[in-house]
Scaffold this motif. Structure first.
Motif, PDB file in Angstrom:
ATOM      1  N   GLU A 101       0.832  -1.210   0.000  1.00 33.66           N
ATOM      2  CA  GLU A 101       0.000   0.000   0.000  1.00 33.66           C
ATOM      3  C   GLU A 101       0.863   1.256   0.000  1.00 33.66           C
ATOM      4  OE1 GLU A 101      -3.136   2.294   2.966  1.00 33.66           O
ATOM      5  OE2 GLU A 101      -3.021   0.098   3.021  1.00 33.66           O
ATOM      6  N   ASP A 102       1.935   1.243   0.785  1.00 32.90           N
ATOM      7  CA  ASP A 102       2.820   2.413   0.832  1.00 32.90           C
ATOM      8  C   ASP A 102       3.445   2.693  -0.526  1.00 32.90           C
ATOM      9  OD1 ASP A 102       2.268   2.684   3.512  1.00 32.90           O
ATOM     10  OD2 ASP A 102       4.080   1.647   4.193  1.00 32.90           O
ATOM     11  N   ARG A 103       3.674   1.628  -1.298  1.00 34.15           N
ATOM     12  CA  ARG A 103       4.290   1.802  -2.611  1.00 34.15           C
ATOM     13  C   ARG A 103       3.278   2.241  -3.679  1.00 34.15           C
ATOM     14  NH1 ARG A 103       6.547  -2.941  -3.029  1.00 34.15           N
ATOM     15  NH2 ARG A 103       5.349  -3.901  -4.698  1.00 34.15           N
ATOM     16  N   LEU A 104       2.033   1.786  -3.557  1.00 41.81           N
ATOM     17  CA  LEU A 104       1.047   2.027  -4.609  1.00 41.81           C
ATOM     18  C   LEU A 104       0.169   3.247  -4.371  1.00 41.81           C
ATOM     19  CD1 LEU A 104      -0.263  -1.586  -5.407  1.00 41.81           C
ATOM     20  CD2 LEU A 104       1.310  -0.207  -6.758  1.00 41.81           C
ATOM     21  N   VAL A 105      -0.129   3.539  -3.110  1.00 46.44           N
ATOM     22  CA  VAL A 105      -1.091   4.603  -2.808  1.00 46.44           C
ATOM     23  C   VAL A 105      -0.346   5.868  -2.374  1.00 46.44           C
ATOM     24  CG1 VAL A 105      -3.099   5.253  -1.439  1.00 46.44           C
ATOM     25  CG2 VAL A 105      -2.754   2.846  -2.079  1.00 46.44           C
ATOM     26  N   PRO A 106      -0.393   6.954  -3.181  1.00 46.33           N
ATOM     27  CA  PRO A 106       0.314   8.196  -2.823  1.00 46.33           C
ATOM     28  C   PRO A 106      -0.215   8.771  -1.511  1.00 46.33           C
ATOM     29  CG  PRO A 106      -0.435   8.239  -5.110  1.00 46.33           C
ATOM     30  CD  PRO A 106      -1.091   7.064  -4.463  1.00 46.33           C
ATOM     31  N   LYS A 107       0.713   9.168  -0.635  1.00 46.03           N
ATOM     32  CA  LYS A 107       0.330   9.749   0.652  1.00 46.03           C
ATOM     33  C   LYS A 107       1.304  10.866   1.000  1.00 46.03           C
ATOM     34  CE  LYS A 107      -1.558   5.399   2.470  1.00 46.03           C
ATOM     35  NZ  LYS A 107      -1.396   4.324   3.476  1.00 46.03           N
ATOM     36  N   GLY A 108       0.971  11.595   2.067  1.00 52.04           N
ATOM     37  CA  GLY A 108       1.894  12.596   2.569  1.00 52.04           C
ATOM     38  C   GLY A 108       1.591  13.996   2.086  1.00 52.04           C
ATOM     39  N   PRO A 109       2.458  14.939   2.437  1.00 47.59           N
ATOM     40  CA  PRO A 109       2.258  16.345   2.043  1.00 47.59           C
ATOM     41  C   PRO A 109       2.225  16.507   0.520  1.00 47.59           C
ATOM     42  CG  PRO A 109       4.004  16.129   3.701  1.00 47.59           C
ATOM     43  CD  PRO A 109       3.664  14.744   3.251  1.00 47.59           C
ATOM     44  N   GLY A 110       1.341  17.350   0.069  1.00 43.49           N
ATOM     45  CA  GLY A 110       1.263  17.637  -1.351  1.00 43.49           C
ATOM     46  C   GLY A 110       0.361  16.692  -2.129  1.00 43.49           C
ATOM     47  N   VAL A 111      -0.173  15.650  -1.463  1.00 42.99           N
ATOM     48  CA  VAL A 111      -1.063  14.692  -2.131  1.00 42.99           C
ATOM     49  C   VAL A 111      -2.501  15.042  -1.791  1.00 42.99           C
ATOM     50  CG1 VAL A 111      -1.772  12.288  -2.344  1.00 42.99           C
ATOM     51  CG2 VAL A 111       0.651  12.857  -2.107  1.00 42.99           C
ATOM     52  N   LEU A 137       3.213  10.926 -12.282  1.00 44.10           N
ATOM     53  CA  LEU A 137       3.547  10.120 -11.114  1.00 44.10           C
ATOM     54  C   LEU A 137       4.621   9.113 -11.502  1.00 44.10           C
ATOM     55  CD1 LEU A 137       0.058   9.350  -9.505  1.00 44.10           C
ATOM     56  CD2 LEU A 137       1.833  10.891  -8.628  1.00 44.10           C
ATOM     57  N   HIS A 138       5.499   8.776 -10.572  1.00 41.27           N
ATOM     58  CA  HIS A 138       6.625   7.881 -10.882  1.00 41.27           C
ATOM     59  C   HIS A 138       6.110   6.573 -11.458  1.00 41.27           C
ATOM     60  CE1 HIS A 138      10.494   5.917 -10.617  1.00 41.27           C
ATOM     61  NE2 HIS A 138       9.916   4.913  -9.970  1.00 41.27           N
ATOM     62  N   HIS A 139       6.672   6.190 -12.587  1.00 42.68           N
ATOM     63  CA  HIS A 139       6.267   4.940 -13.229  1.00 42.68           C
ATOM     64  C   HIS A 139       7.460   4.348 -13.976  1.00 42.68           C
ATOM     65  CE1 HIS A 139       5.728   8.019 -16.372  1.00 42.68           C
ATOM     66  NE2 HIS A 139       5.999   7.068 -17.242  1.00 42.68           N
ATOM     67  N   ALA A 140       7.274   3.097 -14.409  1.00 46.52           N
ATOM     68  CA  ALA A 140       8.342   2.410 -15.133  1.00 46.52           C
ATOM     69  C   ALA A 140       8.596   3.087 -16.483  1.00 46.52           C
ATOM     70  CB  ALA A 140       7.961   0.947 -15.359  1.00 46.52           C
ATOM     71  N   ASP A 141       9.837   2.965 -16.959  1.00 49.72           N
ATOM     72  CA  ASP A 141      10.214   3.603 -18.226  1.00 49.72           C
ATOM     73  C   ASP A 141       9.826   2.728 -19.418  1.00 49.72           C
ATOM     74  OD1 ASP A 141      11.318   5.880 -17.058  1.00 49.72           O
ATOM     75  OD2 ASP A 141      13.244   4.886 -16.728  1.00 49.72           O
ATOM     76  N   TRP A 142       8.520   2.625 -19.644  1.00 46.02           N
ATOM     77  CA  TRP A 142       8.094   1.804 -20.787  1.00 46.02           C
ATOM     78  C   TRP A 142       8.502   2.449 -22.103  1.00 46.02           C
ATOM     79  CZ3 TRP A 142       5.018   3.996 -24.425  1.00 46.02           C
ATOM     80  CH2 TRP A 142       4.219   5.083 -24.059  1.00 46.02           C
ATOM     81  N   ASN A 474      15.145  -5.303 -11.764  1.00 47.88           N
ATOM     82  CA  ASN A 474      14.176  -4.291 -11.381  1.00 47.88           C
ATOM     83  C   ASN A 474      14.875  -3.063 -10.821  1.00 47.88           C
ATOM     84  OD1 ASN A 474      12.228  -3.109  -9.080  1.00 47.88           O
ATOM     85  ND2 ASN A 474      10.989  -3.985 -10.714  1.00 47.88           N
ATOM     86  N   ALA A 475      15.942  -3.292 -10.042  1.00 48.99           N
ATOM     87  CA  ALA A 475      16.713  -2.180  -9.487  1.00 48.99           C
ATOM     88  C   ALA A 475      17.387  -1.363 -10.579  1.00 48.99           C
ATOM     89  CB  ALA A 475      17.751  -2.720  -8.507  1.00 48.99           C
ATOM     90  N   MET A 476      17.616  -1.989 -11.736  1.00 49.45           N
ATOM     91  CA  MET A 476      18.216  -1.277 -12.871  1.00 49.45           C
ATOM     92  C   MET A 476      17.163  -0.626 -13.765  1.00 49.45           C
ATOM     93  SD  MET A 476      21.166  -3.932 -14.112  1.00 49.45           S
ATOM     94  CE  MET A 476      22.532  -4.425 -13.054  1.00 49.45           C
ATOM     95  N   GLY A 477      15.888  -0.735 -13.372  1.00 49.03           N
ATOM     96  CA  GLY A 477      14.828  -0.089 -14.141  1.00 49.03           C
ATOM     97  C   GLY A 477      14.070  -1.010 -15.073  1.00 49.03           C
ATOM     98  N   TRP A 478      14.367  -2.317 -15.052  1.00 46.34           N
ATOM     99  CA  TRP A 478      13.676  -3.273 -15.915  1.00 46.34           C
ATOM    100  C   TRP A 478      12.519  -3.932 -15.155  1.00 46.34           C
ATOM    101  CZ3 TRP A 478      14.737  -3.765 -21.027  1.00 46.34           C
ATOM    102  CH2 TRP A 478      15.932  -3.216 -21.479  1.00 46.34           C
TER     103      TRP A 478
END
Length: 557
Positions: A101-111, A137-142, A474-478
């Protein structure tokens, strides 16, 4: 009173009542006894026939193995539900879901969260600004070709053309062909073009469009079930599918109460075992399935061999070409090896093809093809008794987006046959280059599964934790697809992948070196942890709970 019976008078007299009834009407009692015996015999025969079908289909050893797996799975399920164990497992699941949930759902200041309608509508400028923020929003480099499958992009010009088509047909609905005749015409032409690609009989071939590959598969199974019931009276439908067939066939089994027999693939070729398929076909079989190609390994099943079984057993054969879509029909023209898979194979009765993959149509469009119009009609829903009027629809949906049909038609018309041949040459060529690179540069650490013929390259390792390799990439962006049984990962090449082949092979070589350097002492990351647990558990209820939690998380605003 002392010596008197403790049994109520009504029960003491029951025996005498029964004896009197027998004396008065012996035929009635005799008929009841016969009926009871007939029901008992029917019950025995029904389950005896099921047991015989199981033994015939799986053999003695296979049946015993299945029974053992069933007992072990359920015993482990009981263990997981023991009070002390259940709370501990649930705690670990909750922790994993919280991280998700922390990774998928935006939270915090400015959201800013929008959970109710604004009191007054926003201006166009405000809405466009919010949409821009959401798109960034941050996403994979398709765009750089670093995502396996997922985005089947036809280029900026195609996107602009489709956007214009959306605008022109934004309010259209093919449910009302008299109101939107242009949409009806485009939909019929999409079906006709795809029928031609797959060499359907010109006089009898038919098809429908759907919302995607899953609905195409669901409708193929539904039509086959209705056909078997109407023509043969089958009330306990079964279908025989490779273990590598798309999960949508299991979904169809779940929705439509069809028993699904999964057949193993040959360990070397990864094609479905034909002998095992033939053994499992029985009177209740409504459909057998082959893939062109399958999703996990990119292997085309022996469709000609399945066709022989289908013709001999008089059972429909469905070919799932959702992934092969606009590649497999053009393999030969693009200069690649191919094999029979379409309606030129006599036993093939239906084919699913996703236009929204390598056809570059907008997401939400697929085509289901049938050898005959009559077979297509078995999937229709019609009611003539609804107070709202006569209602008929060709698929699961009622109202549909005419704008998607317009975007699909525009894509097919813009690319054309020569464009799809060129696209096939580029995309399959990229997959071949990746396959060759793994075989030549990364052996023996990595090996390719089977002999892939289309766009998917699946690989595994006998020396490394393949899921750790997936996390390293995945850490390299794949963003690659993790597979199981056997453990592996794959890349499904798309147009953006074509320009990223060299980078992929370079990064893969670095990732292999990184995993080898860390050894077995390194802490497991997400993919390795998840699939490591999944592979070790005979009962998948924990993984199912996590999957359910994942879906719930998607709807958290």
């Amino acid at each position: 009173m002392p010596g008197s019976s403790r049994v109520p008078v009504s029960l003491r007299n029951l025996s005498s009542y029964k004896d009197a009834a027998v004396r008065r009407n012996p035929t009635l009692v005799l008929n009841f006894e016969i009926l009871r015996n007939l029901v008992f015999i029917w019950f025995l025969l029904r389950h005896f026939r099921k047991a015989i079908r199981q033994l015939r289909g799986r053999g003695i050893l296979g049946t015993l193995g299945s029974f053992y797996a069933y007992l072990w799975r359920n015993a482990y399920g009981v263990f997981l539900n023991l009070p002390g164990i259940r709370s501990k497992v649930q705690g670990q699941v909750d922790v994993a879901l919280k991280k998700l949930e922390d990774r998928l759902v935006p939270k915090g200041p400015g959201v800013t969260r929008y959970t109710e309608l604004p009191k007054d509508g926003l201006s166009d400028e405000q809405i466009k600004e919010i949409l821009k923020e959401l798109s960034e929003l941050h996403h994979a480099d398709w765009e750089k070709g670093q995502v396996s499958g997922a985005v089947y992009h036809g280029g900026k010009e195609m996107l602009d053309l489709q956007s214009e088509a959306y605008r022109m047909f934004a309010v259209s609905n093919p449910l009302h062909p008299d109101v939107f005749p242009g949409v009806r015409k485009m939909e019929a032409e999409i079906v006709a073009m795809v029928l031609d690609m797959y060499n359907a009989p010109p006089s009898s071939g038919a098809g429908i469009t759907t919302s995607g590959g899953t609905e195409s598969i669901l409708m193929a199974c539904l039509a086959a079930r209705a056909k078997a019931y109407a023509e043969r009276g089958v009330t306990e439908p079964e279908m025989v599918v490779p273990v590598t067939a798309h999960a949508a066939f299991d979904k169809a089994g779940h929705y439509f109460k069809i028993k699904v027999h999964h057949v193993d693939v040959d360990p070397m070729t990864l094609k479905v075992n034909l002998k095992a398929v033939a053994r499992l076909v029985n009177y209740n079989t409504i459909l057998i399935v082959g893939s062109a190609p399958n999703f996990p390994h990119g292997i085309i099943d022996d469709i000609a061999g399945l066709s022989k079984i289908a013709l001999r057993k008089r059972v429909p054969l469905h070919v799932d070409a959702c992934l092969g879509s606009f590649l497999v029909p053009f393999l030969e023209k693009a200069g690649f090896e191919t094999q029979p898979f379409d309606f030129r194979v006599k036993g093939v009765t239906s084919i699913s093809c996703d236009t929204h993959k390598y056809g570059f149509a907008p997401k939400g469009n697929s085509v289901l093809l049938f050898r005959t119009k009559k077979f297509r009609q078995y999937g229709y829903f019609v009611t003539a008794t609804w107070p709202g009027g006569v209602y008929a629809s060709p698929s699961l949906a009622g109202s549909r987006a005419g704008s998607l049909i317009a975007g699909t038609w525009a894509a097919l018309m813009k690319v054309g046959e020569s464009g799809y041949v060129a696209s096939c040459r580029d995309i399959v060529g990229a997959a071949k280059a990746i396959e060759a690179g793994i075989r030549d540069k990364l052996h023996p650490d990595l090996y390719v599964l089977g002999e892939p013929q289309v766009s998917v390259v699946s690989f595994s390792s006998k020396t490394l934790n393949i899921y750790e390799l997936a996390d390293e990439m995945n850490a390299m962006g794949w963003h690659l697809n993790a597979l199981q049984t056997p453990p592996a990962i794959h890349i499904a090449c798309t147009r953006p992948t074509v320009s990223a082949v060299d980078k992929f092979l370079t990064d893969l070589e670095k990732a292999v070196a990184g995993v080898k350097a860390r050894g077995n002492e390194a802490a497991q990351r997400d993919t390795a942890a998840l699939y490591g647990v999944a592979g070790s558990l005979p009962n998948k209820s924990v993984i199912n709970s996590m999957a359910v939690g994942f879906i719930d998380t998607l709807y958290k605003a």
